[in-house]
Every structure is written in structure tokens, then in C-alpha cells.
Design an enzyme around this catalytic site. Sequence first.
Site, mmCIF file in Angstrom:
data_model
loop_
_atom_site.group_PDB
_atom_site.id
_atom_site.type_symbol
_atom_site.label_atom_id
_atom_site.label_comp_id
_atom_site.label_asym_id
_atom_site.label_seq_id
_atom_site.Cartn_x
_atom_site.Cartn_y
_atom_site.Cartn_z
ATOM 1 N N THR A 1 0.809 -1.127 -0.023
ATOM 2 C CA THR A 1 -0.061 0.130 -0.053
ATOM 3 C C THR A 1 0.848 1.063 -0.062
ATOM 4 O O THR A 1 1.878 1.274 0.736
ATOM 5 C CB THR A 1 -0.868 0.065 1.311
ATOM 6 O OG1 THR A 1 -1.605 -1.151 1.227
ATOM 7 C CG2 THR A 1 -1.636 1.141 1.615
ATOM 8 N N ARG B 1 -12.915 -9.245 -0.720
ATOM 9 C CA ARG B 1 -12.266 -8.885 0.523
ATOM 10 C C ARG B 1 -11.925 -7.324 0.244
ATOM 11 O O ARG B 1 -11.414 -6.773 -0.604
ATOM 12 C CB ARG B 1 -10.943 -9.441 0.765
ATOM 13 C CG ARG B 1 -10.169 -9.038 2.231
ATOM 14 C CD ARG B 1 -8.659 -8.822 1.744
ATOM 15 N NE ARG B 1 -8.217 -8.391 2.919
ATOM 16 C CZ ARG B 1 -7.424 -7.238 2.902
ATOM 17 N NH1 ARG B 1 -7.125 -6.439 1.846
ATOM 18 N NH2 ARG B 1 -6.733 -6.687 4.008
ATOM 19 N N VAL B 2 -12.004 -6.438 1.234
ATOM 20 C CA VAL B 2 -11.682 -5.011 1.310
ATOM 21 C C VAL B 2 -11.061 -5.021 2.629
ATOM 22 O O VAL B 2 -11.597 -5.305 3.775
ATOM 23 C CB VAL B 2 -13.069 -4.135 1.150
ATOM 24 C CG1 VAL B 2 -12.585 -2.822 1.554
ATOM 25 C CG2 VAL B 2 -13.549 -4.325 -0.105
ATOM 26 N N GLY B 3 -9.778 -4.151 2.409
ATOM 27 C CA GLY B 3 -9.014 -4.093 3.679
ATOM 28 C C GLY B 3 -9.355 -2.725 4.398
ATOM 29 O O GLY B 3 -10.336 -2.047 4.330
ATOM 30 N N ASP B 4 -8.320 -2.173 5.048
ATOM 31 C CA ASP B 4 -8.262 -0.781 6.011
ATOM 32 C C ASP B 4 -8.273 0.414 5.020
ATOM 33 O O ASP B 4 -8.494 1.431 5.608
ATOM 34 C CB ASP B 4 -7.379 -1.011 7.074
ATOM 35 C CG ASP B 4 -5.839 -1.097 6.233
ATOM 36 O OD1 ASP B 4 -5.548 -1.986 5.657
ATOM 37 O OD2 ASP B 4 -5.175 0.123 6.306
ATOM 38 N N THR C 1 -0.382 1.741 6.320
ATOM 39 C CA THR C 1 -0.192 0.501 5.516
ATOM 40 C C THR C 1 0.082 -0.925 6.461
ATOM 41 O O THR C 1 0.450 -0.732 7.409
ATOM 42 C CB THR C 1 1.313 0.643 4.883
ATOM 43 O OG1 THR C 1 1.511 -0.605 4.364
ATOM 44 C CG2 THR C 1 2.278 1.295 5.560
ATOM 45 N N GLY C 2 -0.334 -2.003 5.778
ATOM 46 C CA GLY C 2 0.099 -3.156 6.532
ATOM 47 C C GLY C 2 -1.199 -4.135 6.460
ATOM 48 O O GLY C 2 -1.913 -3.756 5.507
ATOM 49 N N ASP C 3 -1.276 -4.859 7.312
ATOM 50 C CA ASP C 3 -2.430 -6.020 7.250
ATOM 51 C C ASP C 3 -3.886 -5.364 7.725
ATOM 52 O O ASP C 3 -3.668 -5.170 9.034
ATOM 53 C CB ASP C 3 -2.112 -7.345 8.229
ATOM 54 C CG ASP C 3 -0.704 -7.761 7.847
ATOM 55 O OD1 ASP C 3 -0.305 -7.929 6.530
ATOM 56 O OD2 ASP C 3 -0.127 -8.417 8.743
ATOM 57 N N GLY C 4 -4.689 -5.423 6.763
ATOM 58 C CA GLY C 4 -5.865 -4.535 7.079
ATOM 59 C C GLY C 4 -6.425 -5.312 8.139
ATOM 60 O O GLY C 4 -7.178 -4.601 9.012
HETATM 61 N N1 GLY Z 1 -3.511 -2.399 4.031
HETATM 62 C C1 GLY Z 1 -4.079 -2.998 2.999
HETATM 63 C C2 GLY Z 1 -4.941 -4.066 2.886
HETATM 64 O O1 GLY Z 1 -5.033 -4.673 3.810
HETATM 65 O O2 GLY Z 1 -6.034 -4.127 2.058
#
Ligand code: GLY
Length: 300
Positions: free
Chosen positions: A158, A186-189, A209-212
Site C-alpha cells: 500500500t 475482500r476489502v481491507g483498511d 499500511t499493512g495487514d488490514g
Molecule cells: N492495507 C491494505 C489492505 O489490507 O488491504
Amino acid sequence: MTVAIIVHGGAKTISNDKAKANIDGCTAALEAGWAILQRGGSAKDAVEAAIRVLEDDPTFNASMGATLDTDGEVYLDAAMMDGSNLGWGGVVAVQGVSHPISVARKIMDDKPRLLASEGAERYAREHGFEMCKPSNLITLEQRQHWEKEEAVLDRPATVGCVALDDSGTLVAGTSTGGVANQPPGRVGDSAIVGCGLYADGKVGACSTTGDGESIIPVVLAKTAVDLLAQDRHPDEAAQMAIETLKQKVTGEAGCILIDPQGRVGWAHNSQGMAVAYMTTEMDKPEVFTRKESKPYSQKD
Ligand code: GLY
């Protein structure tokens, strides 16, 4: 009045052979945004310009070169938030849009909304934004990783930008292709206000940025901005926000911050995160591939 801008190229592992591409990409994005701020332009224009450069660069996971989902498709999310009026706009799960950050900015300027998939694509088309074939955003490298189902360590990540202009307006923006091999839908953060970005002109602005799935439950961007209270330095607030994430959930993340005084901060718990920043207090930009490293300009 201090003017400032910071960009990130994502919390991820950056192998030695990808370091220069990350440095060059973040530097180019910073220069695009800084040129606008320097001539008295708005933070909104600067954030949009910087992120468009990153969206065009296949080094990063946003638009061109984005990672593929399990069906081998690219879906994009992006959002912008304006700290002067808490305005915001975003798109999620869009295909065939070359610059989702520009569509998000237009939505923000129009009427705050989060538009998804076909509705967002229709909005982009009707407002004259550049469209493309969804497959045009898929690079050979990402297609090959997907075909081989490779567990790639230094996947792109990201992108984001935060800027403070000479009217004192703070703006944050974030753009992403999600995570590699995400399930369809799937939609992240990244486009979720409070998680992937936040801006409050009186307190500060942040892009994450990172794991949503880890960022969403700790509302990372709002958490980081809240930690700026009592005049805490953005570098300390960014570090504390990442510590909060580490204590509560598992996962990799990073964030960039600017406060109303134009002080910048950043932190990450991933191996790397390319960052570039510049303020009117500085002679030249600082560019890094991870927090502990020397700035690129000071390397031997
Ligand atoms: N930060 C990107 C996502 O998890 O979609």
C-alpha cells in the site's frame, strides 16, 4: 507557517535488489507533491499528485503492479481525508480505474461517500476519469507470482501520503491493491476512515499500511492521530501506535504522521517501509527504506 509532506511505499520486506526502486519511487512522489506545496498549492493537490506517481509505479501495490486476488484479478481501494473540515471520500473494490486516488478526491470534494465496485467505476467514468482494461494494471511480475502461487517476501505494499499546506490544512491519502491472494470481495483498511487514514486539522493526519485485518480492529490511523495529543512528537506517536497494534493483534503495519506544526513522524514493525519527507525547515528531502537505517542521502 511550516509546509510539510511525507510519503510511504508500504510496510513490507524490501530486499536489496528492490531498495533503489523503492527509494526512486518515493522520491519521485515526494517531488511531485512538494512542487505543488512550494508554489502555494493545496495539500489536497499535493497528496493526489504524490499518490498518482506511486499508483503509476509497479514497485508499489496500488493501481499499476497491484497484487492479484485468488481469481487473478486486481481490485483497488483508495481514500482521501481533509483535516480542515473532516471531509473524506473513498472507493473500494474498483477495477479499470487508472488513478483511484483521484476518484476518491473528487468524491470527497463532491459529497463524502465510500463508493464500491461497479458504482465507483460508473462514478469514475461519468466524471471523466481515466479508465483502462482491468488487465492493463497487471504486471508480468505479479501475474507470475500468482501463477506459481509463490510466497513472495517482498511483495509490493500500500502507498500513502500526508501533507500540510501553507493555509494550515492537513490532508491524508492512501491507495492499495489490497493483499496478495485475497479472496474475491475482500476489502481491507486502506479506504476506511480511521483505519487506513485520518486527518483532523487541529490534531494531525495519518496514512497507514499493512495487514488490514490487524489495522481495522485497532483503528490505527485514528489511534496514531489521538496519540498526538498533549504536543507529543509525531515520531513518538507513530511508534506508540505501532506498539498498540503489536500488543493487541498480530500483523505487520506502518504509519506516517504530520502534526499542525509541520513535524513529521513514522514507524513500522515490518522489515522495511520506504518513506520520504520534506518540510520548509529542511534543506533537502530525507528518504529511507526502513526506520533504523541512515537516510539514503547519507549512505556511504
Ligand atoms: N492495507 C491494505 C489492505 O489490507 O488491504
